[in-house]
Design an enzyme around this catalytic site. Structure first.
Site, PDB file in Angstrom:
ATOM      1  N   CYS A  69       0.816  -1.219   0.000  1.00 33.34           N
ATOM      2  CA  CYS A  69       0.000   0.000   0.000  1.00 33.34           C
ATOM      3  C   CYS A  69       0.852   1.273   0.000  1.00 33.34           C
ATOM      4  CB  CYS A  69      -0.957   0.001   1.183  1.00 33.34           C
ATOM      5  SG  CYS A  69      -0.133   0.279   2.744  1.00 33.34           S
ATOM      6  N   CYS A 119       0.768   3.831   2.021  1.00 37.15           N
ATOM      7  CA  CYS A 119       1.302   4.291   3.312  1.00 37.15           C
ATOM      8  C   CYS A 119       2.530   3.479   3.722  1.00 37.15           C
ATOM      9  CB  CYS A 119       0.226   4.306   4.398  1.00 37.15           C
ATOM     10  SG  CYS A 119      -0.499   2.735   4.832  1.00 37.15           S
TER      11      CYS A 119
END
Length: 142
Positions: free
Chosen positions: A47, A49
């Site tokens: 992902c 993040c």
């Protein structure tokens, strides 16, 4: 499950920084049962993040800190399914989270950074947070 060629560069970011890549449940158990002192474990992810905050923040914390964990390891969510499932047993009672960062002391979970503590924060904020945790839990006891 993500193809190995997709996750290889994301794994390499931590492996090249000194993290042991745990890919099986047996490797996780061996690491957790035989590691004395402090251990930082990153539950890595594809992902945004993880790419923008977690991995760079963890690397910065480990690189810059004078006080740091004795051992470094990582498992990869969506790639090393059994390893991640086994590591999540060690991070209970926290619910599954990826990315996430766990700090253990003599096999006991002492600090856990969940995804919701990573999302929306900068790599610098993650690094500073981890450095404070290192000072609290990794410093030699007097």
């Amino acid at each position: 499950m993500y193809p190995p060629h997709l996750v290889a560069p994301m794994k390499a970011e931590l492996v090249n920084a000194g993290f042991q890549d745990l890919t099986t449940a047996e490797e996780v158990d061996n690491f957790m049962q035989n590691t004395k002192g402090t251990a930082l474990v990153v539950i890595n992810s594809v992902c945004g993040c993880a790419a923008g905050a977690a991995r760079p923040g963890v690397r910065a914390a480990v690189t810059r800190s004078e006080i740091k964990p004795d051992h470094l390891a990582t498992v990869f969510a969506g790639a090393d399914i059994e390893a991640v499932a086994k590591m999540r047993e060690y991070t209970l009672p926290y619910p599954p989270s990826s990315p996430a960062v766990a700090l253990f002391k003599d096999g006991e979970l002492v600090h856990f950074v969940e995804r919701h503590h990573i999302e929306g924060r900068s790599a610098e904020m993650i690094a500073a947070h981890l450095q404070m945790a290192f000072e609290e839990f990794c410093a030699a006891e007097a």
